[in-house]
Design a protein around this motif. Structure first.
Motif, PDB file in Angstrom:
ATOM      1  N   TYR A   1     -11.094   3.772   0.043  1.00 49.14           N
ATOM      2  CA  TYR A   1     -10.102   3.828   1.359  1.00 49.14           C
ATOM      3  C   TYR A   1      -8.849   4.086   0.775  1.00 49.14           C
ATOM      4  O   TYR A   1      -8.267   4.986   1.279  1.00 49.14           O
ATOM      5  N   ARG A   2      -8.298   3.459  -0.134  1.00 49.49           N
ATOM      6  CA  ARG A   2      -6.971   3.711  -0.709  1.00 49.49           C
ATOM      7  C   ARG A   2      -6.759   5.003  -1.518  1.00 49.49           C
ATOM      8  O   ARG A   2      -6.036   5.738  -1.238  1.00 49.49           O
ATOM      9  N   GLY A   3      -8.081   5.378  -1.819  1.00 44.82           N
ATOM     10  CA  GLY A   3      -8.134   6.647  -2.852  1.00 44.82           C
ATOM     11  C   GLY A   3      -7.845   7.753  -1.619  1.00 44.82           C
ATOM     12  O   GLY A   3      -7.265   8.806  -1.896  1.00 44.82           O
ATOM     13  N   LEU A   4      -8.965   7.750  -0.703  1.00 45.38           N
ATOM     14  CA  LEU A   4      -8.823   8.737   0.288  1.00 45.38           C
ATOM     15  C   LEU A   4      -7.247   8.828   1.138  1.00 45.38           C
ATOM     16  O   LEU A   4      -6.790   9.927   1.348  1.00 45.38           O
ATOM     17  N   GLU A   5      -6.716   7.792   1.178  1.00 43.80           N
ATOM     18  CA  GLU A   5      -5.717   7.580   1.879  1.00 43.80           C
ATOM     19  C   GLU A   5      -4.367   8.314   1.121  1.00 43.80           C
ATOM     20  O   GLU A   5      -3.605   9.071   1.614  1.00 43.80           O
ATOM     21  N   LYS A   6      -4.594   7.859  -0.313  1.00 42.75           N
ATOM     22  CA  LYS A   6      -3.608   8.578  -0.999  1.00 42.75           C
ATOM     23  C   LYS A   6      -3.793  10.102  -1.231  1.00 42.75           C
ATOM     24  O   LYS A   6      -2.754  11.013  -1.153  1.00 42.75           O
ATOM     25  N   ARG A   7      -4.994  10.580  -1.096  1.00 41.53           N
ATOM     26  CA  ARG A   7      -5.293  12.181  -1.138  1.00 41.53           C
ATOM     27  C   ARG A   7      -4.846  12.607   0.316  1.00 41.53           C
ATOM     28  O   ARG A   7      -4.248  13.771   0.203  1.00 41.53           O
TER      29      ARG A   7
ATOM     30  N   GLY B   1     -14.711   7.189   8.488  1.00 38.67           N
ATOM     31  CA  GLY B   1     -16.044   6.494   8.332  1.00 38.67           C
ATOM     32  C   GLY B   1     -16.114   5.777   7.356  1.00 38.67           C
ATOM     33  O   GLY B   1     -16.381   4.317   7.573  1.00 38.67           O
ATOM     34  N   THR B   2     -15.175   5.553   6.386  1.00 31.46           N
ATOM     35  CA  THR B   2     -15.086   4.526   5.421  1.00 31.46           C
ATOM     36  C   THR B   2     -14.391   3.161   6.298  1.00 31.46           C
ATOM     37  O   THR B   2     -14.867   1.998   5.931  1.00 31.46           O
ATOM     38  N   ALA B   3     -13.403   3.239   6.873  1.00 29.36           N
ATOM     39  CA  ALA B   3     -12.717   2.415   7.538  1.00 29.36           C
ATOM     40  C   ALA B   3     -13.500   1.507   8.575  1.00 29.36           C
ATOM     41  O   ALA B   3     -13.777   0.508   8.588  1.00 29.36           O
ATOM     42  N   GLU B   4     -14.398   2.383   9.085  1.00 30.44           N
ATOM     43  CA  GLU B   4     -15.443   1.783  10.160  1.00 30.44           C
ATOM     44  C   GLU B   4     -16.404   0.948   9.437  1.00 30.44           C
ATOM     45  O   GLU B   4     -16.586  -0.412   9.589  1.00 30.44           O
ATOM     46  N   ARG B   5     -16.567   1.542   8.298  1.00 28.21           N
ATOM     47  CA  ARG B   5     -17.883   0.665   7.527  1.00 28.21           C
ATOM     48  C   ARG B   5     -17.049  -0.765   6.963  1.00 28.21           C
ATOM     49  O   ARG B   5     -17.618  -1.927   6.940  1.00 28.21           O
ATOM     50  N   LEU B   6     -15.924  -0.725   6.409  1.00 37.73           N
ATOM     51  CA  LEU B   6     -14.947  -1.683   5.887  1.00 37.73           C
ATOM     52  C   LEU B   6     -14.852  -2.632   7.025  1.00 37.73           C
ATOM     53  O   LEU B   6     -14.993  -3.935   6.694  1.00 37.73           O
ATOM     54  N   ALA B   7     -14.632  -2.248   8.260  1.00 40.28           N
ATOM     55  CA  ALA B   7     -14.248  -3.112   9.308  1.00 40.28           C
ATOM     56  C   ALA B   7     -15.427  -3.846   9.514  1.00 40.28           C
ATOM     57  O   ALA B   7     -15.643  -5.212   9.899  1.00 40.28           O
TER      58      ALA B   7
END
Lengths: 74, 908
Positions: free
Chosen positions: B136-142, B343-349
């Protein structure tokens, strides 16, 4: 009412205090006994001192803003 | 029924527990549920890394760290922990400690395999969440990078367009085509590629932030423009664009100026919204920069400089078409990233919600298990016999329950070696333990804030339940203010369970909440004293008819005096309220009242010291400290109090005698002994002489008796040849250590018999630390003498200063009374005028002035004055009363208890 009132109330207080001491709740008995006795003692003392100081007051209340027609009502 | 342990601290015994190592964990668990043992550290010399259960502790530490990580991610993602029933960070896991055997048997400890499961589950979740969070962080950074790139593209494009269209900004493909406005129009239409959403994010360039910084004259024709180059004034210029921290722009500018020798042109555009740096988590402001220079070497060099300063260089295609493609590409990538991100945020939540439901339980389980191992690390571990030896302080009444509960544990686990609980004799001073409940706890806290009572000393917190609020009420006496205080405290008391469930309370509010019963009593007593003072919001209380009658038949404006018709039954006669000489009377009354109440309070405290000396069987203290102290105090100030009451009882006016001044009498008693100015009673002179003589005799008595008696006892025992044995609990040596050490004199009972015979573990006392005798204190006469001199001087001076100190009762009650009447006269009273004078406005003025009066009453008179009166009452207890008997050399009992563990400081 005279100074004897103080003695009579004292006796009444002592009786009340000892009665409570005898029939204090079993739960937390020490706290109940100590609290109620001390409370009775302090309230009695405070009342007694207030009463005694008015027994033979050395001065009397004085006022100059009184209107004669209200004097009787006070 | 267990002992109450509030008048004196609980009778503590040192117990030794032998348990087989396989059931040790369960045994400690039961003790933790019971919450009534304070373990001694038997491995004080052992480094904390070398203790027996370091491995387990370390494993749990790791799990705790993982839990904290999960919590952190939850906070980042905004997933809330469910808190239906608030029980701190541990949910409802905290159970009240129980001393009931039946209940203890039902609280089965969590097994090691359950614990293993928890540890495993936590580790798995942590790993899963960590992976996802990192993605998630990687994607956010990107995403951030792409957004930055896009804003650079947009910003530079705009800049070129607005600034340079005239100077010769040209599409590379169009070559020498005329550079007119149509060109710009195409560009602006291309702007639509920059989606609207981006502007909403505030990521677009700030239009006002355009700056021309340097305009270097570009002379020599550079070599061929690469892709990112523009034509200015017919010259191909290399461009380096990118973003950099705003703070660093000036540095970049200076360095480039130096390295390129001024052959450059720089521009910058602020980015509107601050950008969060993912590595440090801090917000920073960045700006878009553009460097124009010529020559491949210089371009490369500027690019290197910009990158070394943390800048981010973005290729900005010079050609219009390439630019459009670049923007399109960036937008496409951005959309992809955002989709994946969602999508990632949803799965994480989803994962975190699963965690959130169990987090409190896990946390409690881990905390409990960790506490168990921490306790076991304090035990003596005997690997050869596979048994653990624990030592700790326990209230005497709980030993039986503990023993039965632990035998029960052994039965359940099918271990035939039952744990052995034995009471051992020790010379260590046991901890001080008062059993408080929700009512007494706050009062105990008042005393504990000053000092922890010595072991088995009389607890000053018990009388403080009444004396503390009452002393406050003497200063705060006003029925109305007392009522406000009572109502506020009653609200806190009635809603206490609801408030207790509230997760985050303010510090001030929490203080009021924990002291709610103190406040309640303070309010109730204030109503009582206010009634006696006949004050209700500074107005008289006219419950009974006044016993003063004003004469009839006088002219208006004439000063009239009332005549007494009787004695007002309860409290001050309200006729004094409106009298001109009210202060004269009230001062005399309140001053005498303070002295009397103060003296009685101190005398009461002094009697507690007698009870202490008797309890500790310290004869020398009774004769050498208590009796002379008592006589000294009562011969001077007790006598004063008696004369105050006596003077009240005599009808001086009726007897036509001069009322003597008591203050002068007391002064003359010292300055001119035996002489009396105005006689109070017959035979006054000789009586005062005798009293003075007694008081004076008490001083050397107080000074000399105790040291000399101790020396005689010491010499006597030395003469008998006991000098070596004095280290034991003999009276002389313990007393010798000073007046205050009498607590070590407690009757030493030998109870070291083993109470559970069915065992094969024979207790060997050799390894236990608590059996080493403290080194005997050498008898030092000089020390004792010095201590006693200090004590004597202090006591005699304090008798005077403390009595005077109680005059604060008078001062504060007077101030309170005057302040409230001033407030009344200044505000609300002015609003009461005849209707004819102000008409309807008068009504509105009443309402407004009432609001003002009420707010000021609550803020100033109740809150401020109340706090001040409370602090004064606190001082009277800590200094004036407690100095008469309190030793305060104990240390607090902190039992090993899961309840305490899970309920205290969990929000930190």
């Amino acid at each position: 009412m005279s100074g004897w009132t103080v003695i009579i109330v004292l006796i009444a207080n002592l009786v009340a205090g000892s009665l409570f001491w005898r029939f204090a709740p079993k739960q937390d008995r020490t706290v109940w006994r100590s609290t109620v006795s001390l409370m009775l003692a302090m309230m009695y003392l405070m009342w007694a001192f207030t009463y005694l100081c008015q027994l033979h007051p050395l001065i009397e209340p004085r006022r100059s803003d009184l209107r004669p027609e209200f004097a009787e009502k006070i | 029924m267990t002992e109450e342990a509030i008048f004196r601290s609980a009778n503590m015994v040192l117990v030794q527990v032998y348990m087989a190592s396989e059931i040790a964990r369960d045994c400690v668990w039961v003790l933790g549920e019971m919450g009534s043992i304070e373990f001694l550290d038997l491995n004080e010399g052992v480094n904390s890394f070398q203790r027996a259960f370091v491995e387990e502790t370390r494993r749990l530490d790791n799990t705790e760290r993982q839990l904290r990580y999960l919590e952190g991610v939850m906070r980042e993602q905004g997933v809330e922990e469910p808190r239906e029933a608030y029980g701190g960070a541990y949910g409802g896991a905290a159970r009240q400690p129980s001393r009931d055997l039946e209940e203890l048997m039902q609280r089965t400890p969590q097994t090691t395999s359950e614990m293993d499961a928890v540890v495993k589950a936590v580790a798995e979740y942590e790993q899963g969440v960590r992976e996802m969070a990192e993605t998630y962080r990687g994607l956010e950074k990107r995403q951030q990078g792409l957004q930055e790139e896009r804003s650079v593209l947009e910003g530079t494009r705009k800049y070129f367009e607005t600034r340079m269209s005239y100077d010769g900004y040209r599409d590379g493909d169009d070559g020498s085509s005329d550079r007119n406005s149509s060109d710009r129009f195409t560009i602006s239409s291309n702007d639509s590629l920059l989606t609207q959403e981006e502007r909403a994010e505030g990521f677009g360039p700030d239009d006002v932030g355009l700056h021309d910084l340097e305009a270097a004259p570009s002379t020599g024709a550079g070599p061929m423009p690469r892709e990112s180059s523009v034509n200015i004034l017919g010259t191909a210029m290399g461009v380096v664009c990118g973003t950099i921290e705003t703070d660093k722009f000036a540095i970049l500018e200076r360095i480039l100026w130096r390295t390129l020798r001024g052959n450059l042109y720089m521009a910058r555009v602020e980015i509107g919204a601050p950008v969060v740096d993912f590595d440090t988590g801090e917000e920073q402001r960045r700006c878009i920069f553009a460097v124009f220079t010529h020559g491949g070497g210089l371009v490369a060099r500027s690019r290197a400089v910009a990158e070394s300063l943390g800048g981010r260089v973005v290729e900005v295609p010079g050609s219009h078409r390439a630019y459009a493609v670049a923007v399109h590409g960036v937008n496409g990538k951005l959309a992809d990233v955002q989709r994946v991100l969602a999508g990632t945020a949803e799965r994480l939540a989803v994962e975190l919600k699963e965690v959130a439901g169990q987090l409190a339980g896990w946390r409690a389980a881990v905390a409990r298990d960790k506490a168990v191992y921490a306790a076991m690390n304090r035990f003596d571990y005997d690997p050869a016999r596979r048994c653990l030896v624990a030592e700790g302080w326990m209230p005497r009444g709980d030993v039986g329950t503990a023993r039965a509960a632990m035998v029960d544990v052994a039965d359940r686990r099918g271990v035939d070696i039952a744990p052995v609980v034995s009471v051992v004799d020790s010379h260590l001073t046991p901890p001080t333990f008062f059993r408080t409940n929700k009512f007494t706890a706050a009062f105990q806290a008042i005393v504990d804030a000053y000092g922890i009572a010595s072991y088995r000393e009389i607890n000053p917190g018990l009388p403080a339940i009444v004396t503390f609020p009452f002393m406050f009420a003497i200063m705060f006496g006003d029925m109305g203010h007392g009522l406000i205080l009572t109502l506020a405290a009653a609200c806190l008391c009635l809603a206490e369970s609801a408030i207790a469930r509230q997760p985050h309370r303010g510090e001030i509010f929490d203080m009021a909440y924990s002291g709610r019963y103190v406040l309640l009593l303070m309010g109730l007593f204030s109503i009582f004293t206010g009634f006696l003072y006949s004050d209700l919001f500074s107005r008289p209380v006219t419950l009974f008819a006044s016993r003063w009658a004003y004469p009839a038949g006088f002219k208006e404006g004439q000063t009239v005096s009332a005549t007494q018709t009787g004695v007002y039954p309860i409290g001050l006669d309200w006729a004094w309220h409106s009298a001109e000489n009210t202060l004269l009377f009230a001062n005399s009354y309140k001053m005498k009242l303070s002295i009397l109440m103060g003296f009685i309070h101190m005398s009461y405290s002094l009697q507690l010291s007698l009870a202490n000396f008797r309890f500790f069987k310290s004869r020398v203290d009774i004769i050498g400290n208590y009796i002379p102290g008592f006589l000294f105090m009562h011969c001077i100030f007790g006598y004063l109090c008696l004369t105050i009451v006596y003077k009240w009882c005599v009808d001086w006016i009726g007897l036509k005698r001069v009322a003597p001044s008591l203050l002068n009498m007391l002064i003359n008693m010292f300055l001119a002994p035996g002489t009396v100015d105005h006689q109070l009673y017959p035979g006054q002179g000789p009586v005062q002489l005798v009293l003075l003589a007694v008081a004076l005799v008490c001083v050397p008595w107080l000074l000399l008796y105790k040291p000399l008696a101790l020396r005689r006892a010491h010499n006597h025992s030395v003469a008998l040849g006991y000098s070596e044995v004095l280290s034991g609990p003999s009276e002389a040596s313990s007393l010798a250590s000073s007046h205050s050490h009498y607590s070590s004199l407690r009757p030493s009972e030998s109870e070291s018999h083993v109470l559970s015979p069915s065992n094969s573990l024979s207790p060997s006392n050799s390894h236990s630390s608590s059996f080493s005798h403290p080194p005997p204190l050498p008898f030092n006469f000089a020390d004792i003498m010095v201590n006693q001199v200090i004590y004597t001087i202090e006591f005699c001076l304090n008798c005077v200063s403390h009595t005077a100190s109680y005059l604060r009762l008078w001062a504060l009650s007077l101030a309170h009374n005057q302040l409230s009447s001033v407030l009344w006269n200044m505000t609300l009273r002015n609003s009461f005028v005849a209707y004819s004078e102000r008409g309807f406005w008068g009504c509105i003025i009443v309402v407004l002035l009432f609001a003002l009066w009420f707010v000021l009453t609550v803020a100033v008179l109740v809150c401020m004055e109340g706090t001040s009166a409370m602090l004064h009452s606190l001082r009277l207890h800590w200094v004036e009363a407690m100095s008469k008997h309190f030793q305060g050399e104990g240390y607090k009992y902190t039992p090993f208890s899961f309840y305490r563990l899970l309920t205290s400081d969990d929000d930190s």
